[in-house]
Structures are given as structure tokens and as C-alpha cells.
Design a protein around this motif. Structure first.
Motif, PDB file in Angstrom:
ATOM      1  N   TYR A   1       1.069  -1.216   0.229  1.00 20.94           N
ATOM      2  CA  TYR A   1       0.622   0.316   0.238  1.00 20.94           C
ATOM      3  C   TYR A   1       0.802   1.300   0.075  1.00 20.94           C
ATOM      4  O   TYR A   1       0.504   2.400  -0.396  1.00 20.94           O
ATOM      5  N   VAL A   2       1.921   0.964   1.158  1.00 23.60           N
ATOM      6  CA  VAL A   2       2.801   2.087   0.679  1.00 23.60           C
ATOM      7  C   VAL A   2       3.709   3.098  -0.906  1.00 23.60           C
ATOM      8  O   VAL A   2       3.503   3.487  -1.226  1.00 23.60           O
ATOM      9  N   ASP A   3       3.903   1.149  -1.036  1.00 23.75           N
ATOM     10  CA  ASP A   3       3.802   1.274  -2.452  1.00 23.75           C
ATOM     11  C   ASP A   3       3.004   2.653  -3.379  1.00 23.75           C
ATOM     12  O   ASP A   3       4.097   2.711  -4.647  1.00 23.75           O
ATOM     13  N   THR A   4       2.457   2.025  -3.211  1.00 22.81           N
ATOM     14  CA  THR A   4       1.506   2.891  -4.298  1.00 22.81           C
ATOM     15  C   THR A   4       0.897   4.390  -4.113  1.00 22.81           C
ATOM     16  O   THR A   4       0.438   5.001  -4.804  1.00 22.81           O
ATOM     17  N   LEU A   5       2.047   4.687  -2.502  1.00 20.37           N
ATOM     18  CA  LEU A   5       1.602   5.978  -2.689  1.00 20.37           C
ATOM     19  C   LEU A   5       2.310   7.277  -2.915  1.00 20.37           C
ATOM     20  O   LEU A   5       2.492   8.698  -2.628  1.00 20.37           O
ATOM     21  N   GLY A   6       2.932   6.690  -3.584  1.00 21.51           N
ATOM     22  CA  GLY A   6       4.913   7.769  -4.493  1.00 21.51           C
ATOM     23  C   GLY A   6       5.100   6.431  -5.652  1.00 21.51           C
ATOM     24  O   GLY A   6       5.639   5.366  -5.313  1.00 21.51           O
ATOM     25  N   GLN A   7       6.226   7.626  -5.556  1.00 26.13           N
ATOM     26  CA  GLN A   7       7.730   6.874  -6.422  1.00 26.13           C
ATOM     27  C   GLN A   7       8.754   7.036  -5.788  1.00 26.13           C
ATOM     28  O   GLN A   7       9.062   7.883  -5.704  1.00 26.13           O
ATOM     29  N   PHE A   8       8.768   5.660  -5.497  1.00 26.44           N
ATOM     30  CA  PHE A   8      10.401   5.592  -4.527  1.00 26.44           C
ATOM     31  C   PHE A   8      11.149   4.577  -4.702  1.00 26.44           C
ATOM     32  O   PHE A   8      10.964   3.297  -5.192  1.00 26.44           O
ATOM     33  N   SER A   9      11.737   4.686  -4.510  1.00 23.25           N
ATOM     34  CA  SER A   9      13.405   3.909  -4.495  1.00 23.25           C
ATOM     35  C   SER A   9      13.472   2.375  -3.698  1.00 23.25           C
ATOM     36  O   SER A   9      13.084   2.660  -2.815  1.00 23.25           O
ATOM     37  N   LYS A  10      13.791   1.743  -4.241  1.00 25.12           N
ATOM     38  CA  LYS A  10      13.733   0.516  -2.806  1.00 25.12           C
ATOM     39  C   LYS A  10      13.603   1.174  -1.491  1.00 25.12           C
ATOM     40  O   LYS A  10      13.636   1.000  -0.879  1.00 25.12           O
ATOM     41  N   GLN A  11      15.180   1.552  -1.539  1.00 23.87           N
ATOM     42  CA  GLN A  11      15.789   2.124  -0.123  1.00 23.87           C
ATOM     43  C   GLN A  11      14.198   2.899   0.455  1.00 23.87           C
ATOM     44  O   GLN A  11      14.052   3.050   1.616  1.00 23.87           O
ATOM     45  N   GLN A  12      14.139   4.237  -0.151  1.00 23.39           N
ATOM     46  CA  GLN A  12      12.560   5.003   0.597  1.00 23.39           C
ATOM     47  C   GLN A  12      11.946   3.640   0.971  1.00 23.39           C
ATOM     48  O   GLN A  12      11.577   3.770   1.734  1.00 23.39           O
ATOM     49  N   LEU A  13      11.126   2.944  -0.593  1.00 21.61           N
ATOM     50  CA  LEU A  13      10.224   2.279  -0.030  1.00 21.61           C
ATOM     51  C   LEU A  13      10.232   1.196   1.623  1.00 21.61           C
ATOM     52  O   LEU A  13       9.553   1.235   2.559  1.00 21.61           O
ATOM     53  N   THR A  14      11.081   0.831   1.452  1.00 25.85           N
ATOM     54  CA  THR A  14      11.825   0.241   2.968  1.00 25.85           C
ATOM     55  C   THR A  14      11.955   0.613   4.099  1.00 25.85           C
ATOM     56  O   THR A  14      11.689   0.211   4.924  1.00 25.85           O
ATOM     57  N   PHE A  15      12.247   2.039   4.004  1.00 19.48           N
ATOM     58  CA  PHE A  15      12.365   2.942   4.809  1.00 19.48           C
ATOM     59  C   PHE A  15      10.951   3.473   5.535  1.00 19.48           C
ATOM     60  O   PHE A  15      10.630   3.554   6.480  1.00 19.48           O
ATOM     61  N   TYR A  16      10.100   3.939   4.818  1.00 19.59           N
ATOM     62  CA  TYR A  16       8.690   4.360   4.711  1.00 19.59           C
ATOM     63  C   TYR A  16       8.050   2.879   5.545  1.00 19.59           C
ATOM     64  O   TYR A  16       7.470   3.581   6.321  1.00 19.59           O
ATOM     65  N   SER A  17       7.923   2.149   5.100  1.00 18.14           N
ATOM     66  CA  SER A  17       7.742   0.865   5.705  1.00 18.14           C
ATOM     67  C   SER A  17       7.844   0.990   6.910  1.00 18.14           C
ATOM     68  O   SER A  17       7.088   0.541   7.323  1.00 18.14           O
ATOM     69  N   GLY A  18       9.309   0.292   7.422  1.00 21.41           N
ATOM     70  CA  GLY A  18       9.311   0.779   8.506  1.00 21.41           C
ATOM     71  C   GLY A  18       9.059   1.529   9.475  1.00 21.41           C
ATOM     72  O   GLY A  18       8.148   0.878  10.488  1.00 21.41           O
ATOM     73  N   ILE A  19       9.000   2.565   8.741  1.00 22.93           N
ATOM     74  CA  ILE A  19       7.863   4.407  10.247  1.00 22.93           C
ATOM     75  C   ILE A  19       6.728   3.402  10.268  1.00 22.93           C
ATOM     76  O   ILE A  19       6.203   4.155  10.773  1.00 22.93           O
ATOM     77  N   THR A  20       5.919   3.704   9.025  1.00 24.35           N
ATOM     78  CA  THR A  20       4.905   3.236   9.559  1.00 24.35           C
ATOM     79  C   THR A  20       4.317   2.110   9.756  1.00 24.35           C
ATOM     80  O   THR A  20       3.773   1.957  10.841  1.00 24.35           O
ATOM     81  N   TYR A  21       5.090   0.400  10.187  1.00 24.95           N
ATOM     82  CA  TYR A  21       5.042  -0.221  10.300  1.00 24.95           C
ATOM     83  C   TYR A  21       5.085   0.059  12.730  1.00 24.95           C
ATOM     84  O   TYR A  21       4.578  -0.074  13.402  1.00 24.95           O
ATOM     85  N   SER A  22       5.948   0.937  12.840  1.00 23.88           N
ATOM     86  CA  SER A  22       6.614   1.441  14.155  1.00 23.88           C
ATOM     87  C   SER A  22       6.007   2.032  14.484  1.00 23.88           C
ATOM     88  O   SER A  22       5.628   2.534  15.549  1.00 23.88           O
ATOM     89  N   ALA A  23       5.205   3.655  13.884  1.00 23.11           N
ATOM     90  CA  ALA A  23       4.654   4.349  14.490  1.00 23.11           C
ATOM     91  C   ALA A  23       3.215   4.102  15.374  1.00 23.11           C
ATOM     92  O   ALA A  23       3.607   4.272  16.902  1.00 23.11           O
ATOM     93  N   THR A  24       2.585   3.283  14.756  1.00 24.61           N
ATOM     94  CA  THR A  24       1.469   2.442  16.438  1.00 24.61           C
ATOM     95  C   THR A  24       2.037   1.727  17.498  1.00 24.61           C
ATOM     96  O   THR A  24       1.934   2.733  18.266  1.00 24.61           O
ATOM     97  N   TYR A  25       3.060   1.144  17.429  1.00 28.90           N
ATOM     98  CA  TYR A  25       3.703   0.853  18.595  1.00 28.90           C
ATOM     99  C   TYR A  25       4.631   1.679  19.317  1.00 28.90           C
ATOM    100  O   TYR A  25       4.622   1.249  20.546  1.00 28.90           O
ATOM    101  N   LEU A  26       5.326   2.985  19.116  1.00 23.84           N
ATOM    102  CA  LEU A  26       6.218   4.140  19.643  1.00 23.84           C
ATOM    103  C   LEU A  26       4.714   5.341  20.612  1.00 23.84           C
ATOM    104  O   LEU A  26       5.139   4.923  21.954  1.00 23.84           O
ATOM    105  N   VAL A  27       3.844   5.124  19.734  1.00 25.65           N
ATOM    106  CA  VAL A  27       2.164   5.336  20.162  1.00 25.65           C
ATOM    107  C   VAL A  27       1.687   4.982  21.419  1.00 25.65           C
ATOM    108  O   VAL A  27       1.426   5.415  22.734  1.00 25.65           O
ATOM    109  N   THR A  28       1.967   3.519  21.720  1.00 30.14           N
ATOM    110  CA  THR A  28       1.031   3.234  22.342  1.00 30.14           C
ATOM    111  C   THR A  28       2.379   2.846  23.829  1.00 30.14           C
ATOM    112  O   THR A  28       1.660   2.562  24.563  1.00 30.14           O
TER     113      THR A  28
END
Length: 411
Positions: free
Chosen positions: A44-71
Motif C-alpha cells: 500500500y505504501v508503494d502505491t502512495l508515491g514513486q519510491f526507490s527500494k531504499q525509500q520504500l523499505t524506510f517508509y514501510s518500517g516507519i509506518t509499521y513502527s509508528a503505532t507501537y511507539l505511540v502505544t
């Protein structure tokens, strides 16, 4: 239709039984809502922009972690508020908040909007913990074991079915529609909880709580207890380091041909199924041969299973090794809980397990960040190698801590 639902919940049932039925469904849906996005969130993240492989994995990691940090940050706040305002109010807050936040994820136009909503999802955590607390206080003592044991199966079942259902919905409909459906189901949970969950709330009256120093002073061996906190964090980090890249890795193995999200859902769910069936049996083995031994065996087995995943060329082999990792989790996770229980006096057990939960959240947060960083710098297979190294470090730390614990007991 509404009258049939009303009759179902009001039909000759004790209030605690009615609470159990509604809260079981609610915890099932909450567990499913948290897990069903896992097979396709990176896609889904990959559909939200034109990302390189490094950018895609970085944004995916941030997206997954964000919920747990706030929790991890807001959970103590909601806990104190539940003691003063009631658990039902916290259940309604969590279910309604999750309904709107999960539904809103289907409307995002860029990755930063998605990350912001994932953080907001963490704010609306607490449905499961408050459901347990409410049921414990509203159920007769002689029925509490049955009620709480049954309730726990709701979250576990939701977690197992979530990735399968999420992958199927995304495959047959779309990523966005899946979020809408999930939000709608959580809205149903809110209304069921509002109308059919009953609480006779009395604010908790408590003496001045023990300070952190006093709690540590009650522990026979604080080093082994805090060592188990670190172990919990690393176990969770290891399990979740693969999460951001799992669907991307499946897509690579399938050469982007076929039902990628559906297969990713199956692969994501497999370890949970293995853990569900293996944990009770491995717990019995641990009682016979020693909890520390079964924990060590779990570490070694996990290392042996993670490494081959870096070199597989078939998604079915990946699924096989993921199943094996689930068995290792069935050895490690209950063993840590058992060691903490044995090393914690009854008067501070709740505090110790709440600290362990915080470390678990830290592992859930840091794991995806580690996975996305490693895969961005190298490749997807490298994540499994780095995870095996992380488990090996955990194994060494546990050996050091348990050795010092045995030495202290001997003296």
C-alpha cells in the motif's frame, strides 16, 4: 434484524456472560484489525508515491513502527484514566477511535498521511487490556478463570485470521476497500459494546504505590528479571524485523505474478498458527526439563530457521521455515513469562509484567525499523541474516544471566 440481535444478547444470560460474548467479538475484531493490514501495508505504501527500494523499505518500517511507539507512550495514561473513569469508557474510546482511524487510512493520498494515522491508531489502543480488566471485575470469582481464558482466545484468533482475511480482501477488492471494511466492523464493535456491555464501576482506591526502587528491592534477583525484559524486547524485534519486507519478499519470490497479497497473508499467519498449537506442549516440556533449557533450545532452533529464509527461491519454502519459527516462538515466549512469574513476588507481579509489556512494545517498534534499514542497505535476504544474529545475541545474554542466577542461588 436489530430485534434479533437484541434478543440474542438479552436471552437468559447472566450479565457477565453477555459481557463475555460481546467483548470476545470485540477483542477478535481488534486483533484482526491490527494484523490484517500486515500482508499488504508495504504494498500500500508503494502505491502512495514513486519510491526507490531504499525509500520504500524506510517508509514501510516507519509506518509499521509508528503505532507501537505511540502505544508505549500513552498506555500508562489510559490505565490511570480507566481506574478513575471506568473500563467501559476506555473500551468505547478505543473501538470508536480505531473505527474512524482504520477507515480513514483508505483515503490517504501520501505516505505521511498514512504514518500520521498509524500514530493516531496507537492513541486509540487499549480495547483488549480494558476488556480483560472489565471482565475480571464483573465476573464472579469462581467463573473468572473460564471467562478470561475464553476472552484470550478472541485476540489470538483475530491475530491468526487477520493476515489471511486482509490478504484475501486486498486481493479480491483493493487495499483501500479493506480499510473501509475494517473500520465498519470496528464501528459495529463500538455499538455492541455501548449497548450490551455492562459495568458496575467503582473508582479504585489504593494506597501510595511502591516506587520503582522499592519494586526492584522486592525482587530476589533483579538482574535475571531485567534480563528477561531485554529478552522479550529482542524476541519481538526479531519477529517484527521481517514485517515491513515480508510482502515485498513474497512479491519478489513470486516474480510479481499471481495473488501476491493473498499468499503474503498466508505466510504472515503461519507462525501464529504454529505458536498457538506448540506453546502449550512446549510449556509442559519446559516444566519437565527446565524453563531455562526450553528457552535456550528455542533460541538455537530459531537461529537455524531464520538463516535458510535468506536463500529460499520458493514461497512455499519460506512458508515452511516461517512455520518452524512459529514453533520456536512457542518455546521462547511462554518460557520468558514463566521465568518472570517465578522470579516476581506476588505483591509486585503486576508491576513487573507491565514493565515487560513496555519492553515488548519497544521490540515491536524497533524491529520494523531494523528490518527496513537492513533491507534498504542490502537486500531482503539480509534481514533474515541480521535477525538470526539478533537472536544469537539474545541467546548469549540469556546464558550469561541464567548462569549468574544459578551461581547466586548456589551461594
Amino acid at each position: 434484524m436489530i430485534s434479533k440481535i437484541t434478543n440474542f444478547f438479552s436471552k437468559k444470560r447472566a450479565p457477565w456472560e453477555q459481557n463475555l460474548i460481546v467483548l470476545w467479538f470485540g477483542t477478535f475484531m481488534a486483533g484482526m484489525a491490527f494484523s490484517e493490514v500486515m500482508p499488504f501495508l508495504s504494498l500500500y505504501v508503494d502505491t502512495l508515491g514513486q519510491f526507490s527500494k531504499q525509500q520504500l523499505t524506510f517508509y514501510s518500517g516507519i509506518t509499521y513502527s509508528a503505532t507501537y511507539l505511540v502505544t508505549a507512550l500513552v498506555s500508562p495514561i489510559w490505565g490511570r484514566l480507566a481506574d478513575s473513569k471506568g473500563r467501559k469508557l476506555m473500551i468505547l474510546r478505543a473501538s470508536l477511535g480505531m473505527a474512524f482511524v482504520l477507515g480513514a487510512m483508505g483515503f490517504v493520498q501520501n505516505v505521511w498521511q498514512l504514518i500520521a494515522l498509524r500514530m493516531l491508531q496507537g492513541v486509540f489502543s487499549g480495547y483488549i487490556s480494558n476488556s480483560n480488566a472489565l471482565l475480571a471485575t464483573e465476573t464472579p470469582k469462581e467463573k473468572s478463570g473460564l471467562a478470561l481464558g475464553t476472552l484470550s482466545t478472541g485476540y489470538v484468533s483475530g491475530n491468526l485470521i487477520g493476515p489471511l482475511l486482509g490478504g484475501a480482501l486486498a486481493e479480491f477488492f483493493s487495499y483501500r476497500v479493506t480499510f473501509f471494511i475494517t473500520g465498519g466492523l470496528l464501528l459495529i464493535v463500538f455499538f455492541l459494546s455501548y449497548f450490551f456491555v455492562h459495568e458496575h464501576f467503582h473508582p479504585v482506591k489504593r494506597a501510595k504505590p511502591l516506587s520503582t526502587k522499592e519494586v526492584i528491592g522486592k525482587l530476589e534477583n533483579p538482574k535475571i528479571v531485567f534480563g528477561m525484559f531485554i529478552t522479550t524486547m529482542i524476541i519481538q524485534a526479531s519477529n517484527n524485523s521481517i514485517t515491513p519486507i515480508l510482502s515485498l519478499y513474497v512479491r519478489q519470490l513470486m516474480h510479481n505474478i499471481g495473488p501476491v497479497t493473498l499468499v503474503a497473508g498466508v505466510i504472515a499467519a503461519i507462525p501464529g498458527i504454529a505458536t498457538l498449537f506448540s506453546a502449550p506442549r512446549l510449556g509442559e516440556v519446559g516444566d519437565r526439563i527446565g524453563t531455562e533449557k526450553i528457552l535456550s533450545i528455542g533460541f538455537i532452533f530459531a537461529i537455524c530457521m531464520y538463516i535458510p529464509m535468506a536463500f529460499v527461491h520458493s514461497v512455499w519454502l519460506l512458508g515452511f521455515f516461517r512455520f518452524m519459527v512459529g514453533i520456536s516462538d512457542g518455546a521462547m515466549l511462554p518460557a520468558v513469562q514463566a521465568i518472570l512469574s517465578k522470579r516476581s513476588p506476588a505483591e509486585v507481579t503486576g508491576r513487573v509484567f507491565s514493565w515487560n509489556q513496555s519492553f515488548q512494545a519497544l521490540g515491536n517498534m524497533s524491529g520494523p525499523l531494523i528490518g527496513s534499514a537492513v533491507s534498504g542497505a542490502f537486500d531482503y535476504g539480509s534481514v533474515f541474516i541480521s535477525t538470526s544474529i539478533l537472536v544469537a545475541i539474545n541467546f548469549i545474554l540469556v546464558q550469561i544471566n541464567t548462569h549468574s542466577d544459578r551461581h547466586a542461588r548456589a551461594n
